[in-house]
Design an enzyme around this catalytic site. Structure first.
Site, PDB file in Angstrom:
ATOM      1  N   HIS A 132       2.285  12.948 101.478  1.00  0.00           N
ATOM      2  CA  HIS A 132       2.308  12.734 100.261  1.00  0.00           C
ATOM      3  C   HIS A 132       3.609  12.575  99.341  1.00  0.00           C
ATOM      4  CE1 HIS A 132       2.857  17.337  98.483  1.00  0.00           C
ATOM      5  NE2 HIS A 132       3.971  16.886  99.025  1.00  0.00           N
ATOM      6  N   CYS A 135      10.070  15.413  95.968  1.00  0.00           N
ATOM      7  CA  CYS A 135       8.727  15.410  95.524  1.00  0.00           C
ATOM      8  C   CYS A 135       7.798  13.893  94.888  1.00  0.00           C
ATOM      9  CB  CYS A 135       7.517  16.313  95.739  1.00  0.00           C
ATOM     10  SG  CYS A 135       8.040  18.033  96.751  1.00  0.00           S
ATOM     11  N   HIS A 176       6.297  12.126 101.676  1.00  0.00           N
ATOM     12  CA  HIS A 176       7.062  12.623 102.634  1.00  0.00           C
ATOM     13  C   HIS A 176       6.219  13.406 103.058  1.00  0.00           C
ATOM     14  CE1 HIS A 176       6.825  14.762  99.318  1.00  0.00           C
ATOM     15  NE2 HIS A 176       6.929  16.237  99.620  1.00  0.00           N
ATOM     16  N   HIS A 224       4.299  17.321 104.920  1.00  0.00           N
ATOM     17  CA  HIS A 224       4.404  18.957 105.707  1.00  0.00           C
ATOM     18  C   HIS A 224       3.372  19.022 106.431  1.00  0.00           C
ATOM     19  CE1 HIS A 224       6.530  20.208 101.396  1.00  0.00           C
ATOM     20  NE2 HIS A 224       5.633  19.080 100.889  1.00  0.00           N
ATOM     21  N   ASP A 254      -4.796  15.425 109.124  1.00  0.00           N
ATOM     22  CA  ASP A 254      -3.912  15.893 110.247  1.00  0.00           C
ATOM     23  C   ASP A 254      -3.708  14.130 110.105  1.00  0.00           C
ATOM     24  OD1 ASP A 254      -2.376  17.274 111.028  1.00  0.00           O
ATOM     25  OD2 ASP A 254      -4.187  16.173 113.254  1.00  0.00           O
ATOM     26  N   HIS A 255      -2.173  14.209 109.787  1.00  0.00           N
ATOM     27  CA  HIS A 255      -1.410  12.882 110.212  1.00  0.00           C
ATOM     28  C   HIS A 255      -1.755  11.410 109.340  1.00  0.00           C
ATOM     29  CE1 HIS A 255       0.058  15.180 113.703  1.00  0.00           C
ATOM     30  NE2 HIS A 255       1.146  14.460 113.857  1.00  0.00           N
ATOM     31  N   GLU A 269       2.304  25.323 101.618  1.00  0.00           N
ATOM     32  CA  GLU A 269       2.465  23.562 102.041  1.00  0.00           C
ATOM     33  C   GLU A 269       4.093  24.046 103.167  1.00  0.00           C
ATOM     34  OE1 GLU A 269       2.436  20.911  98.662  1.00  0.00           O
ATOM     35  OE2 GLU A 269       4.613  21.743  98.022  1.00  0.00           O
TER      36      GLU A 269
HETATM   37 NI    NI Z   1       5.474  17.689  99.447  1.00  0.00          NI
END
Ligand code: NI
Length: 137
Positions: free
Chosen positions: A16, A35, A41, A43, A81-82, A126
């Site tokens: 995100h 962020c 990036h 998580h 996911d992914h 997160e």
């Molecule tokens: Ni983040």
């Protein structure tokens, strides 16, 4: 009958970028720091789904946790996911993908999926140290 809360822990990975169009670039950098990285990036998110109900008099179960897991994976995890939450997830469109906004969006998807149990709480980690909790209020 006793009311019992049962929880299933699930996992997904996603990318995100925290960036709000109502703020200028400098303000975004100040508010979101790392962020706000332009290319995003990732998580490794952890999600705890808690439902509440009465244990079945025969099976002794509030809900079959395998069934709960299958529902969450089909309705939610498979969609995030992914993925890049800013660009690839329809229900996140137009939202800044903070843990707070993500957990509220997840609630809308899952809230009616566990009849006759009731979704009680979603807890989204997160990072191991940062999490958001939502109870539908
Ligand atoms: Ni983040």
């Amino acid at each position: 009958m006793p009311r019992v809360y049962v929880t299933r822990h699930l996992h997904f990975s996603a990318a995100h970028r925290l960036h709000c169009d109502q703020l200028n670039d400098q303000q975004n950098q100040t508010v979101y720091g790392l962020c706000n990285n332009p290319l995003g990036h990732g998580h490794n998110y952890e999600l705890e789904v808690t439902v509440v109900g009465e244990p079945d008099p025969v099976t002794g179960m509030v809900i079959d946790l395998k069934k709960l897991k299958d529902i969450v994976e089909k309705e939610l995890i498979s969609k995030v996911d992914h993925k890049h939450l800013n660009h690839e997830v329809a229900f996140m469109r137009g939202l800044v993908p903070t843990a707070e906004n993500i957990v509220v969006a997840f609630w809308q998807i899952l809230k009616d999926k566990f009849e006759p149990c009731r979704l009680y709480e979603l807890k989204l980690y997160e990072t191991p140290r940062n999490m958001a909790v939502y109870r539908g209020e």
